[in-house]
Design an enzyme around this catalytic site. Sequence first.
Site, PDB file in Angstrom:
ATOM      1  N   ALA A  28      34.384  -1.439  -8.692  1.00 59.16           N
ATOM      2  CA  ALA A  28      34.886  -1.437 -10.070  1.00 59.16           C
ATOM      3  C   ALA A  28      34.553  -2.757 -10.764  1.00 59.16           C
ATOM      4  CB  ALA A  28      36.389  -1.180 -10.088  1.00 59.16           C
ATOM      5  N   GLY A  31      30.984  -2.491 -11.613  1.00 59.40           N
ATOM      6  CA  GLY A  31      30.879  -1.377 -12.559  1.00 59.40           C
ATOM      7  C   GLY A  31      31.341  -1.773 -13.949  1.00 59.40           C
ATOM      8  N   ASP A  32      32.399  -2.568 -14.022  1.00 59.11           N
ATOM      9  CA  ASP A  32      32.908  -3.060 -15.304  1.00 59.11           C
ATOM     10  C   ASP A  32      31.839  -3.887 -16.011  1.00 59.11           C
ATOM     11  OD1 ASP A  32      34.990  -3.823 -17.299  1.00 59.11           O
ATOM     12  OD2 ASP A  32      34.786  -5.792 -16.352  1.00 59.11           O
ATOM     13  N   ALA A  33      31.190  -4.772 -15.287  1.00 56.83           N
ATOM     14  CA  ALA A  33      30.156  -5.630 -15.871  1.00 56.83           C
ATOM     15  C   ALA A  33      28.951  -4.814 -16.337  1.00 56.83           C
ATOM     16  CB  ALA A  33      29.720  -6.691 -14.866  1.00 56.83           C
ATOM     17  N   ASP A  36      30.056  -2.722 -19.439  1.00 55.67           N
ATOM     18  CA  ASP A  36      30.215  -3.597 -20.602  1.00 55.67           C
ATOM     19  C   ASP A  36      28.854  -4.005 -21.161  1.00 55.67           C
ATOM     20  OD1 ASP A  36      32.085  -5.205 -22.308  1.00 55.67           O
ATOM     21  OD2 ASP A  36      30.935  -6.862 -21.435  1.00 55.67           O
TER      22      ASP A  36
END
Length: 143
Positions: A28, A31-33, A36
């Site tokens: 995660a 995945g967030d980076a 974004d």
Amino acid sequence: MSEFDQHFPLFSFPPSKVPRLLNPLVLAYIGDAIYDTYIRTYLVSLPHHKPNHLHHEATKYVSAKAQAHFLKLWLPHLSEEEQDMVRRGRNAKSATIPKNANVLDYRHSTAFECLIGYLYYKQQHKRLSQLLKMIIDYKENEH
């Protein structure tokens, strides 16, 4: 070259473990980076570039509530393996919950980011591109 590759260059730092063995919160995290960066590059490709406008538009995509909604959009289209990663991400115990999100949205957004990180590290870039494009198409047709 896939659509994802056009929007996001691949880096040469493979994970220290096989992606399936990585902690879902680690998936995660990356995945967030990735998500974004994908959303920011998409927004910069549009005509309005005032920082305040870009930030306002980005929150329509990257908030826990928005990501939880997009995960629901994806669910009917996910493979068994992808659904398994979503479950692992959703069930991961995080030490903190952001003040602007309820627990359920936060867990679903973690699952969303976990799947993105997993597909990225599995080098399933075409599949990742399909899922991310689904979000863009949905938002563009929302109006």
